[in-house]
Design a protein around this motif. Structure first.
Motif, PDB file in Angstrom:
ATOM      1  N   VAL A 123       0.833  -1.199   0.000  1.00 23.54           N
ATOM      2  CA  VAL A 123       0.000   0.000   0.000  1.00 23.54           C
ATOM      3  C   VAL A 123       0.876   1.261   0.000  1.00 23.54           C
ATOM      4  CG1 VAL A 123      -0.229   0.071   2.535  1.00 23.54           C
ATOM      5  CG2 VAL A 123      -2.001   1.096   1.105  1.00 23.54           C
ATOM      6  N   ASP A 124       0.467   2.245  -0.752  1.00 26.63           N
ATOM      7  CA  ASP A 124       1.160   3.541  -0.835  1.00 26.63           C
ATOM      8  C   ASP A 124       2.488   3.504  -1.586  1.00 26.63           C
ATOM      9  OD1 ASP A 124      -0.758   5.062   0.275  1.00 26.63           O
ATOM     10  OD2 ASP A 124       0.144   5.194   2.279  1.00 26.63           O
ATOM     11  N   THR A 128      -1.599   2.884  -7.862  1.00 29.00           N
ATOM     12  CA  THR A 128      -2.626   3.664  -8.555  1.00 29.00           C
ATOM     13  C   THR A 128      -1.986   4.788  -9.352  1.00 29.00           C
ATOM     14  OG1 THR A 128      -3.924   3.212  -6.592  1.00 29.00           O
ATOM     15  CG2 THR A 128      -4.887   4.740  -8.164  1.00 29.00           C
ATOM     16  N   ALA A 258       6.299   7.558 -10.905  1.00 24.03           N
ATOM     17  CA  ALA A 258       4.940   7.842 -11.383  1.00 24.03           C
ATOM     18  C   ALA A 258       4.729   9.351 -11.384  1.00 24.03           C
ATOM     19  CB  ALA A 258       3.923   7.158 -10.483  1.00 24.03           C
ATOM     20  N   ARG A 259       5.478  10.032 -10.524  1.00 24.80           N
ATOM     21  CA  ARG A 259       5.290  11.483 -10.421  1.00 24.80           C
ATOM     22  C   ARG A 259       5.894  12.213 -11.618  1.00 24.80           C
ATOM     23  NH1 ARG A 259       5.521  13.975  -4.703  1.00 24.80           N
ATOM     24  NH2 ARG A 259       3.533  12.889  -4.782  1.00 24.80           N
TER      25      ARG A 259
HETATM   26  P1  GDP Z   1      -1.034   2.713  -3.900  1.00 23.52           P
HETATM   27  O1  GDP Z   1      -1.628   2.575  -2.550  1.00 23.52           O
HETATM   28  O2  GDP Z   1       0.070   1.728  -4.120  1.00 23.52           O
HETATM   29  O3  GDP Z   1      -2.031   2.692  -5.016  1.00 23.52           O
HETATM   30  O4  GDP Z   1      -0.278   4.108  -3.926  1.00 23.52           O
HETATM   31  P2  GDP Z   1      -0.743   5.503  -4.560  1.00 23.52           P
HETATM   32  O5  GDP Z   1      -0.641   5.478  -6.011  1.00 23.52           O
HETATM   33  O6  GDP Z   1      -2.054   5.880  -3.955  1.00 23.52           O
HETATM   34  O7  GDP Z   1       0.401   6.440  -4.027  1.00 23.52           O
HETATM   35  C1  GDP Z   1       0.667   6.628  -2.646  1.00 23.52           C
HETATM   36  C2  GDP Z   1       1.343   7.956  -2.431  1.00 23.52           C
HETATM   37  O8  GDP Z   1       2.619   7.962  -3.045  1.00 23.52           O
HETATM   38  C3  GDP Z   1       0.568   9.126  -3.037  1.00 23.52           C
HETATM   39  O9  GDP Z   1       0.655  10.214  -2.147  1.00 23.52           O
HETATM   40  C4  GDP Z   1       1.319   9.423  -4.312  1.00 23.52           C
HETATM   41  O10 GDP Z   1       1.241  10.775  -4.679  1.00 23.52           O
HETATM   42  C5  GDP Z   1       2.734   9.047  -3.933  1.00 23.52           C
HETATM   43  N1  GDP Z   1       3.509   8.630  -5.087  1.00 23.52           N
HETATM   44  C6  GDP Z   1       3.178   7.666  -5.985  1.00 23.52           C
HETATM   45  N2  GDP Z   1       4.148   7.543  -6.907  1.00 23.52           N
HETATM   46  C7  GDP Z   1       5.106   8.432  -6.608  1.00 23.52           C
HETATM   47  C8  GDP Z   1       6.376   8.804  -7.194  1.00 23.52           C
HETATM   48  O11 GDP Z   1       6.824   8.257  -8.201  1.00 23.52           O
HETATM   49  N3  GDP Z   1       7.083   9.754  -6.566  1.00 23.52           N
HETATM   50  C9  GDP Z   1       6.650  10.377  -5.449  1.00 23.52           C
HETATM   51  N4  GDP Z   1       7.406  11.307  -4.911  1.00 23.52           N
HETATM   52  N5  GDP Z   1       5.473  10.069  -4.882  1.00 23.52           N
HETATM   53  C10 GDP Z   1       4.704   9.126  -5.436  1.00 23.52           C
END
Ligand code: GDP
Length: 609
Positions: A123-124, A128, A258-259
């Motif tokens: 998670v996180d 997504t 992803a950012r």
């Molecule tokens: P999931 O729970 O795996 O689906 O994770 P999310 O996609 O919801 O992302 C969790 C957090 O990590 C969010 O606050 C995103 O903005 C952040 N995040 C995701 N990918 C990146 C990335 O490549 N770089 C950074 N700095 N933050 C990211």
């Protein structure tokens, strides 16, 4: 195999045979309403072992006497290009294995299909975000307006090759669909945050993907963060037996963000590479088969479902069945909201036309006509209610029987323990007791209580959950009961080991020794009035008993194997003749004695395990 073998009265038999012939010409195999693996094997003219193996490759563990859902049977029949329908009430079923029905895909028709990818990870860690980033960069730039709606899956294109992404990330969804008998994912992308490293759900995700035998590709995400440490991630992966290329393994890992969008192209390229190795092919000339990945009731449009076509081509006007829902394809929409007329394999589409809502995970099959669609759906509905009433329970004993019936020699376990120390102790002891021909396979081992995800994994992989000094999370017991998964609790290691040991012994294929009970030499050959030969013998050693199997030996060659129809001492029928005594023997189906032949009475005895 003919319809006669199925029993029933004479009249029903002949009309059944007529129907069978008619059906053979339309190449549809009629499946009985209740179907075992063994029966299915007969119907498709394969050995039970071949069917069990085929299902194993789809992640389904069954024994030859196990009753299976028609959806599961469809995995076997579809692979051989056989269309099926479920028998109607009182209707006989036949093995329509007439020429061509069992034939596989026609090589010439096969074309490469897009891979279907699921994103897994803790998670996180950015699952997504990664799905969104890929969708935006790759779809929006081409299609004005981009994706119109969420429908459960989308496609991107790179260098003229398409890739299909499932929109619901996480191993729970992945395994939930698998536990329903469907195999959807071709490639699992494991997302690991570069700053956080491997976490408990990363390990779970790895184990779920491994249990499904799906190739894993690692995306090391959040590379834009200063704390990103991809080398640590790679080292941690190696501790999970996932060796990336820099570590001498063959798992591809790609640093991404992803950012910022960094590495996304590389990721897609790597997916295409893994897909190429997997040689994903389908025959577009066949009727479609696939899986429902989402279904919802749209107030204006009625039952709307997203299906992923896995084989053949889905077309407007096709009659289709999924679970207990059926209908005729009225409209097809692609992931960009465009109306389309056909859907090729490896591609998701929204389908209108079902009369009721299918469920996610239901297998989709195109059938020849409305009548078949309707009756298949009705039968499945009925089957579902009886199955629910019977509630399949998978117990350690049952696993032993199932494994015993096929040539599967693994006992799948999901192991949960109170602390890491006891987990390792139990794991090592279990691996230690592995027998030569059978072994324990720990699909997933972790510390902590038993979760719903554990139950899903166990259900999808026919595993038993073993808890050592742990309980279940709230509600888990009920889910396990519903899904028919056995949870066994232990707090003494040796009891746990003893039980597993016992199971392993049970799954060892029994070995038999041929025990010779007696030998008789043919001294003279007579002919009875009906030209049946009688061997005039003298028992040389042991004894000849009426019920024994008899082998006719000439020199060191075994000529015939059969049973005794008559055993006489002088004129009297006897049950047994001992050493030194003369007797007359008539064997079932053998009329070719020569003086000097040896008749061996023998028995197969099961060796103790
Ligand atoms: P999931 O729970 O795996 O689906 O994770 P999310 O996609 O919801 O992302 C969790 C957090 O990590 C969010 O606050 C995103 O903005 C952040 N995040 C995701 N990918 C990146 C990335 O490549 N770089 C950074 N700095 N933050 C990211």
């Amino acid at each position: 195999m003919t319809s006669e073998n199925r029993g029933g009265d004479g009249a029903a038999r002949s009309s059944g045979a007529d129907r069978a012939r008619r059906r053979a010409s339309s190449r549809v195999l009629v499946l009985p309403q209740t179907l075992t693996v063994k029966h299915l094997a007969e119907l498709v003219d394969q050995t039970p072992v071949a069917v069990i193996k085929q299902l194993m490759r789809s992640g389904i563990m069954v024994g030859s006497n196990q009753v299976i859902d028609h959806n599961v049977a469809a995995l076997v029949t579809a692979a051989s290009g056989i269309r099926t329908r479920v028998a109607e009430d009182h209707e006989e079923t036949s093995a329509l294995t007439a020429s061509g029905l069992g034939a596989g895909d026609d090589e010439a028709n096969l074309v490469t299909r897009p891979p279907v990818v699921t994103i897994l990870g803790h998670v996180d860690h950015g699952k997504t975000s990664l799905l969104d980033a890929i969708r935006q960069t790759k779809v929006a730039e081409k299609e004005v307006g981009g994706i119109t709606q969420h429908m459960g899956a989308y496609q991107v294109e790179r260098d003229g090759h398409k890739i299909t992404f499932l929109d619901t990330p996480g191993h729970e969804a992945f395994t939930a669909i698998r536990s329903r008998g469907a195999r959807v994912t071709d490639i699992a992308v494991l997302v690991v945050a570069a700053d956080d490293g491997i976490m408990p759900q990363t390990v779970e995700a790895i184990n779920h993907a491994k249990a499904a035998s799906v190739p894993i590709l690692v995306a090391i995400n959040k590379m834009d963060l200063p704390a990103a440490d991809p080398e640590r991630v790679k080292r941690q992966l190696s501790e999970q037996n996932l060796l990336v290329e820099d570590w001498g393994g063959d798992v591809i890992s790609v640093p991404v963000s992803a950012r910022t969008g960094e590495g996304l192209d590389d990721l897609l390229e790597s997916i295409l590479l893994v897909s190429e190795i997997a040689e994903l092919k389908a025959d577009p000339t066949k009727p479609a088969s696939g899986v429902v990945i989402e279904a919802r009731l749209d107030r204006k449009r009625g039952p709307t479902s997203t299906v992923l076509v896995q084989g053949g081509t889905l077309k407007i006007g096709d009659y289709m069945v999924a679970g207990s829902a059926w209908g005729r394809v009225k409209a097809l929409t692609n992931d960009q909201g465009k109306n389309i007329k056909t859907v090729p394999a490896g591609t998701p589409a929204e389908v209108l036309g079902f009369g009721s809502l299918p469920e996610a995970g239901d297998l989709l099959a195109v059938v020849p006509n409305e009548r078949t669609a309707r009756s298949t759906a009705t039968n499945r509905e009925r089957l579902k209610s009886t199955q629910q009433a019977q509630s399949r329970v998978l117990t350690l004993d049952e696993v032993v029987n199932q494994i015993d019936a096929g040539d599967v020699k693994e006992l799948n376990l999901v192991l949960k323990a109170d602390v890491q120390g006891s987990l390792e102790a139990v794991r090592q002891s279990l691996e230690h007791i592995t027998e030569a021909d059978a072994r324990v396979r720990i699909l997933h081992g972790a510390s902590g209580g038993i979760t719903e995800s554990d139950v899903l994994l166990a259900s999808a992989s026919q595993a038993i959950i073993v808890g050592f000094n742990v309980g279940e999370e709230i509600g888990v017991e009920r889910v396990a009961e519903r899904m028919g998964v056995e949870i066994r609790h232990y707090n003494i290691i040796y009891q746990l080991i003893e039980d597993v040991e016992r199971a392993l012994h049970g799954i060892l294929e029994p070995t038999y020794t041929d025990v010779i009970l007696g030998r008789a030499e043919v001294r003279e050959v007579f002919s009875s009035r009906r030209n049946v030969q009688i061997a005039g013998c003298r028992v040389m050693e042991g004894r000849i008993t009426r019920g024994a199997s008899i082998r006719v030996m000439r020199g060191d060659q075994a000529l015939h194997e059969s049973t005794i129809t008559s055993l006489r001492h002088f004129r009297e029928e006897v049950n047994e003749v001992n050493t030194g005594v003369e007797c007359g023997i008539i064997l079932q189906g053998f009329n070719d004695y020569e003086v000097g032949d040896i008749l061996e009475a023998h028995r197969q005895e099961r060796n103790p395990v």
